[in-house]
Design a protein around this motif. Structure first.
Motif, PDB file in Angstrom:
ATOM      1  N   TYR A  71       0.898  -1.292   0.089  1.00  0.00           N
ATOM      2  CA  TYR A  71       0.130  -0.074   0.053  1.00  0.00           C
ATOM      3  C   TYR A  71       0.943   1.163  -0.178  1.00  0.00           C
TER       4      TYR A  71
ATOM      5  N   GLY B 116      -6.863  -2.055   1.357  1.00  0.00           N
ATOM      6  CA  GLY B 116      -5.639  -2.171   0.776  1.00  0.00           C
ATOM      7  C   GLY B 116      -4.707  -2.777   1.565  1.00  0.00           C
TER       8      GLY B 116
ATOM      9  N   LEU C  40      -9.169  -6.411   0.779  1.00  0.00           N
ATOM     10  CA  LEU C  40      -9.228  -6.070  -0.624  1.00  0.00           C
ATOM     11  C   LEU C  40     -10.241  -6.497  -1.380  1.00  0.00           C
TER      12      LEU C  40
END
Length: 513
Positions: free
Chosen positions: A460, A505, A509
């Motif tokens: 991320y 994320g 997800l």
């Protein structure tokens, strides 16, 4: 690069649709459709995998090669295509599927005779895009590039990534499917594997009763990718299925070893060669939890949770068995082979755990030991990777609270410490049953337990930086993932920060890409 060496034996053997039409549609009784990448303006290279390029026979990168890496320039000798397959998605038959974002350039054979298929992912729509645009966003492309390479260096069978590039486009995606679409940067990954053939390719032909083509596909696969199979007739197809079962079980054990959760183990995402393919809503496990799934689409059922992956692989093999039945025609053989899968898997799984703990052989009472360890891990909320890294440092005089407190996602109070102390006593007693030296036991631990795993929060942060045009973290992660059994960057060997617990994320997800 030597892109002129790319060839296409697959489309010379199997029926296909040569229309070149990108319209999303059913293509019954064909296994592929010819299609060209859409082409981009404003492309920019983010990463190129030089060692892989040399290994597979493409050679050195030159600036002019960027056009090929995004699908703008195609050699005259190749005809690009997308393949059709079917599959069971979340346990339900989904009918015809196919390469919705993947376009095959062909294959190249390197100096040692190994085949490598080459695909663009995110280079435009195909007949199998199911009303989507065939593009890929930077977010998912970075994740596939880095994670597939991380898996390779961890020693896990996987597809690999050759390049990653911006396309110059912005793409609209609703990342959580909650009615909040946003623009994201587009990207293309070039990925490679010995083959991208899936369970679903065989399911499609069997469902369509295209048994002659099914046999051709099985023969093609055996001849090109299973040289160890030398039997003939029905025995050849039996050996083929047994080999797939073994490779699949071995892959699941490797996923358990490193704490990888695929997230979407549909049969169309299962490699016939036992490779990890289709890096979507995956995650490396932070806190140990058998019920952990990173995929929001898999809630609340958690069909593809970490602890279910071995049995889901067996369920998927049942579907492949049904597809191959017209060639094998022996229900008892298929049933016996699938039952043997369970025995083989659990023996391999427990042998793997022995190595993670530094045991040189599997003992009769180890199943109870492993069950108690799993309960401890979940109750004390230990980080999977960090727990074993600290276990390697355990000495008789170690202060257990100091050694393990930074590996837990909870506070180790007195009751939890008593349980940890009790486990360590049992572990120490079990180590005394080893018939190898302490040094050899430590060598087993170090070989089975990585120091670095590519956690979602690191990805991320990396994606956030690349979006801003920065590549420092990408470069650091690349070095770390290429050396996962060493610790180059101690700042990466920590628990997931609490600030990322609910960040989209980082822990969960969707399939959006």
């Amino acid at each position: 690069m030597n892109i002129e060496k790319i060839r296409q034996p697959f489309i010379k053997i199997f029926p296909g649709d040569f229309s070149g039409n990108t319209m999303q549609r059913n293509t019954p009784k064909v296994l592929f459709a010819t299609i060209s990448p859409v082409g981009f303006i404003g492309q920019q290279l983010i990463a190129f995998n030089k060692p892989l390029s040399e290994e597979i026979g493409l050679g050195k990168f030159e600036e002019k090669d960027l056009d090929f890496l995004v699908g703008n320039h195609l050699p005259e000798n190749i005809q690009t295509y997308a393949t059709a397959y079917a599959g069971h998605q979340f346990g339900n038959w989904a009918g015809q599927l196919g390469d919705g974002r993947a376009i095959v350039a062909g294959e190249i054979i390197n100096h040692s005779g190994k085949r490598n298929e080459i695909q663009w992912k995110g280079a435009g729509a195909t007949p199998y895009s199911r009303h989507a645009d065939g593009r890929a966003v930077l977010r998912s492309s970075v994740r596939e590039y880095l994670m597939s390479e991380a898996m390779f260096h961890l020693g896990v069978p996987t597809t690999r990534a050759l390049s990653l590039a911006f396309t110059g486009e912005n793409i609209v995606r609703d990342i959580m499917y909650n009615g909040n679409p946003q623009e994201e940067k587009g990207a293309v990954v070039v990925r490679t594997a010995e083959s991208f053939l899936r369970f679903g390719h065989f399911e499609l032909l069997s469902a369509q009763r295209e048994y002659e083509t099914l046999q051709k596909l099985a023969d093609f696969t055996i001849e090109n990718y299973f040289p160890e199979i030398i039997s003939e007739g029905i025995e050849k197809y039996k050996d083929f299925f047994k080999n797939i079962c073994t490779r699949t079980a071995d892959l699941m054990v490797e996923w358990f070893r490193i704490g990888f959760v695929h997230g979407v183990m549909n049969t169309d995402n299962m490699s016939i060669l036992g490779l990890t393919i289709d890096y979507g809503p995956y995650s490396m496990m932070d806190e140990y939890e058998l019920n952990f799934t990173p995929n929001t689409t898999d809630l609340p059922g958690r069909r593809y949770a970490f602890g279910n992956q071995g049995q889901i692989a067996q369920w998927n093999l049942w579907q492949l068995a049904n597809a191959l039945h017209p060639l094998i025609k022996d229900e008892k053989f298929l049933e016996d082979t699938l039952n043997q899968y369970g025995t083989y898997f659990w023996n391999a799984h427990d042998t793997m755990l022995c190595k993670k703990f530094g045991f040189n052989n599997l003992q009769d009472n180890d199943e109870d030991f492993f069950t108690n360890w799993q309960a401890l891990m979940q109750e004390l909320h230990f980080d999977y990777t960090l727990f074993f890294n600290q276990l390697e440092k355990l000495e008789a005089e170690s202060n257990l609270k100091s050694l393990f407190e930074n590996t837990s996602y909870s506070i180790l109070d007195e009751e939890k410490m008593r349980k940890l102390e009790d486990f360590v006593k049992k572990y120490t007693a079990r180590l005394h049953l080893n018939t190898i030296s302490k040094e050899d036991s430590l060598a087993l631990i170090r070989s089975a337990n990585p120091k670095f795993t590519l956690r979602n929060y690191l990805l991320y942060e990396c994606i956030e930086e690349i979006t801003l045009g920065k590549t420092e973290m990408f470069d650091k992660l690349t070095k770390a993932l290429e050396n996962p059994y060493e610790e180059f960057y101690p700042e990466f060997s920590v628990k997931r920060p609490r600030t990322y617990d609910d960040t989209t994320g980082c822990s969960m997800l969707s399939c959006s890409s």
